[in-house]
Design an enzyme around this catalytic site. Sequence first.
Site, PDB file in Angstrom:
ATOM      1  CG  ASP A 198     -31.469 -20.708  -5.162  1.00 15.35           C
ATOM      2  OD1 ASP A 198     -30.787 -19.864  -4.590  1.00 15.35           O
ATOM      3  OD2 ASP A 198     -31.955 -20.548  -6.288  1.00 15.35           O
ATOM      4  CG  ASP A 244     -25.768 -17.680  -1.088  1.00 17.03           C
ATOM      5  OD1 ASP A 244     -26.682 -18.345  -1.616  1.00 17.03           O
ATOM      6  OD2 ASP A 244     -25.759 -16.436  -1.072  1.00 17.03           O
ATOM      7  CB  THR A 284     -30.954 -16.120  -7.135  1.00 15.51           C
ATOM      8  OG1 THR A 284     -30.450 -16.786  -5.982  1.00 15.51           O
ATOM      9  CG2 THR A 284     -32.000 -17.004  -7.777  1.00 15.51           C
ATOM     10  CG  HIS A 304     -27.332  -6.031  -4.820  1.00 13.04           C
ATOM     11  ND1 HIS A 304     -27.001  -7.156  -5.536  1.00 13.04           N
ATOM     12  CD2 HIS A 304     -28.594  -6.218  -4.399  1.00 13.04           C
ATOM     13  CE1 HIS A 304     -28.033  -7.981  -5.541  1.00 13.04           C
ATOM     14  NE2 HIS A 304     -29.014  -7.430  -4.861  1.00 13.04           N
ATOM     15  CB  SER A 335     -22.463 -14.058  -7.445  1.00 11.76           C
ATOM     16  OG  SER A 335     -21.325 -14.307  -8.261  1.00 11.76           O
ATOM     17  CE  LYS A 389     -20.340  -7.914  -6.223  1.00 13.48           C
ATOM     18  NZ  LYS A 389     -21.466  -8.729  -6.747  1.00 13.48           N
ATOM     19  NE  ARG A 448     -23.974  -5.973  -1.253  1.00 11.13           N
ATOM     20  CZ  ARG A 448     -24.396  -7.086  -1.852  1.00 11.13           C
ATOM     21  NH1 ARG A 448     -23.626  -7.702  -2.712  1.00 11.13           N
ATOM     22  NH2 ARG A 448     -25.581  -7.580  -1.605  1.00 11.13           N
TER      23      ARG A 448
END
Length: 319
Positions: free
Chosen positions: A45, A121, A126, A210, A234, A237, A251
């Site tokens: 990251d 990002d 992660t 999520h 992540s 999608k 989401r």
Amino acid sequence: MSYAQEKQTAIAAVLQAAQLCEAVRQGLVPAALEKNDKSPVTIADYGAQALICKALAEAFPNDPVVGEEDTTDLRQPEAAAMLAAVTKQVQQAIPSATDSDVLSWIDHGNGNVAPRYWTLDPIDGTKGFLRGDQYAIALALVVDGDIKVGVLGCPFLSFDGGETGLLFVAVRGEGAAMMPLAGGAAQPLRVTAADDTDYLRLVESVESGHGDLSQQAQVAQAVGITAPSLRMDSQAKYAAVAAGQAALYLRLPSPKTPDYREKIWDHAAGVLVVEEAGGRVTDMHGKPLDFASAARFPNNPGVVASNGAIHDAVIQALK
């Protein structure tokens, strides 16, 4: 206005970051450092953010970068070994990099939303990265609240048995394309057609926390989706929707945290890739996502990304 230089800079930076991420992932178990919010953050990251921010700072010195990581934890004495490991990875791409360089490049990503800014990002997903599964390096340019360039690097993604490791690129008004991370011809992307029942399916997070999985299942059923969901971590999608592999990505706020607002870097690049492939992205009330105001969407609960054809029916079902 053409964004050719922005597009090329973003592609080169994401490719460089993807190489670093894969080098870390293929090494031993990636060292994870617990951030305050308890999500795992890895050497990758930090390294990916350092490389991308350095490239953006050199090419576009006046553009702020709104990135996910900062160096607060990395500057602590007990993180010295982690910092050394990050610098060592960055040096594979930039041999002259020092610890001090790396810290300042990462912190270049602590800018604020402005009339023109980038949002990054360095590793979206992660947990997928740590599992050896899907993750994305996501970079987007926003001008006057409108996403102009979006680049998604998905090192572990493949479709229909094709090459693993894909790059998705979109420029507003120019369409979206997919190409192998390893190099090769770009293919234009198109969302799935309204009558394509094989790919009339939902793409959902692997992590159940999520979103609101039961509400998502009800909505999918209401719009005629009966196929089993595609599950991945992540912004891959968004790539699946843009490439016609799924018709809908929802989401929705978890019932435990109804006031949760998504972060801009978790969506910007993917939103443009889907829109330029012919799809639609809004919040759960059908309103456009607000990329002009803050690092989190102030007034946009949830996100709905679709092939466009079923979008209005999804919003209706959500009501």
